[in-house]
Design an enzyme around this catalytic site. Sequence first.
Site, mmCIF file in Angstrom:
data_model
loop_
_atom_site.group_PDB
_atom_site.id
_atom_site.type_symbol
_atom_site.label_atom_id
_atom_site.label_comp_id
_atom_site.label_asym_id
_atom_site.label_seq_id
_atom_site.Cartn_x
_atom_site.Cartn_y
_atom_site.Cartn_z
ATOM 1 N N CYS A 150 -0.217 23.418 28.991
ATOM 2 C CA CYS A 150 0.600 23.527 27.780
ATOM 3 C C CYS A 150 0.169 24.687 26.879
ATOM 4 C CB CYS A 150 0.558 22.219 26.999
ATOM 5 S SG CYS A 150 1.174 20.800 27.928
ATOM 6 N N ASN A 209 8.465 17.507 25.877
ATOM 7 C CA ASN A 209 7.332 18.412 26.099
ATOM 8 C C ASN A 209 7.626 19.263 27.331
ATOM 9 O OD1 ASN A 209 4.897 19.652 26.644
ATOM 10 N ND2 ASN A 209 3.660 17.797 26.426
ATOM 11 N N HIS A 268 3.198 23.896 19.860
ATOM 12 C CA HIS A 268 3.527 23.268 21.136
ATOM 13 C C HIS A 268 4.254 21.964 20.835
ATOM 14 C CE1 HIS A 268 3.366 21.376 24.953
ATOM 15 N NE2 HIS A 268 2.326 20.612 24.690
#
Length: 323
Positions: free
Chosen positions: A114, A280, A250
């Site tokens: 990520c 996500n 993020h």
Amino acid sequence: MTIRATVTGVGHYLPERVVPNAEFEATLETTDEWIRERTGIERRHFAAPGETTSDMGARAARAALAMAGREPSEIDAIIVATSTPDLTFPSAATMVQKALGMSGGFAFDVQAVCAGFVYALTTADALMRAGTAKRVLVIGAETFSKILDWTDRTTCVLFGDGAGAVLLEAVETDGAPADRGVLATDLHSDGTFKDLLYVNGGISTGTAGVLKMEGKEVFRHAVSKLAQTAEAALERAGLSGADVDWIVPHQANLRIIKATAQKMGVPMDRVVVTVQDHGNTSAASIPLALSVGVERGQIKSGDLVVMEAIGGGLAWGSVVLRW
């Protein structure tokens, strides 16, 4: 004179299939309300059968090139941040290179889960400062739907697919905090936390594997580490939270986003939030949110933008950039 890696174009791509939370209710012990309350996620996009990470990355790249008014032949390098490449090798970046019709330049992938996009931006910035490249496409692209355990309600409802891209161009400046472009970066990793977030497959197992996560522990690390890395990058740039126009975090969990902004002293009306629509998307989430923020009219030329992310490794970092 100082070379700044300046954004001249941004774009994104999302697969056509939209998956609302309610779709999981038929197969899992979960509800739309449960997912929204704990994550802020309402829907996400899943890639079509046969739609790959490089396919999506190329689409986002074309959008960024179109905004910048550049042709693929003018690009020196492509960096793709991804944990879900089409193949073990060659890199997804070389496949994007082919899709764009580029026969010159160079292309490679960066894998920091990520945090991949901030790692890739930092790498591109270093290449440009060194004079190795003048124009670099930095792409975050993921097909996490291919590595999810559909029986695990704590993970499979969190992730989505998509891609975002930025075109960076080297510009000579005076080296002042008011310059456009990347002003400072900050990167970290700690492999002792590997078991908190990983995929249980790869060369050692002969399988693709599925994502495994200790959600509570990842949450705890995320809130503290994200604020710390953002503040460190701001300090390197000679700036503070009061100077920030937008945080583009993020997009993992709305509670993490809110807690990080609070620690930095930045109100939520100065945070670009897309997690409700995308879930996500790992390395794709920041460039996706950047592109959406520009599309919405939130991020404008001259704005100070802070990007921060944490992912498996654990790996985390931030970039301070003036748009």
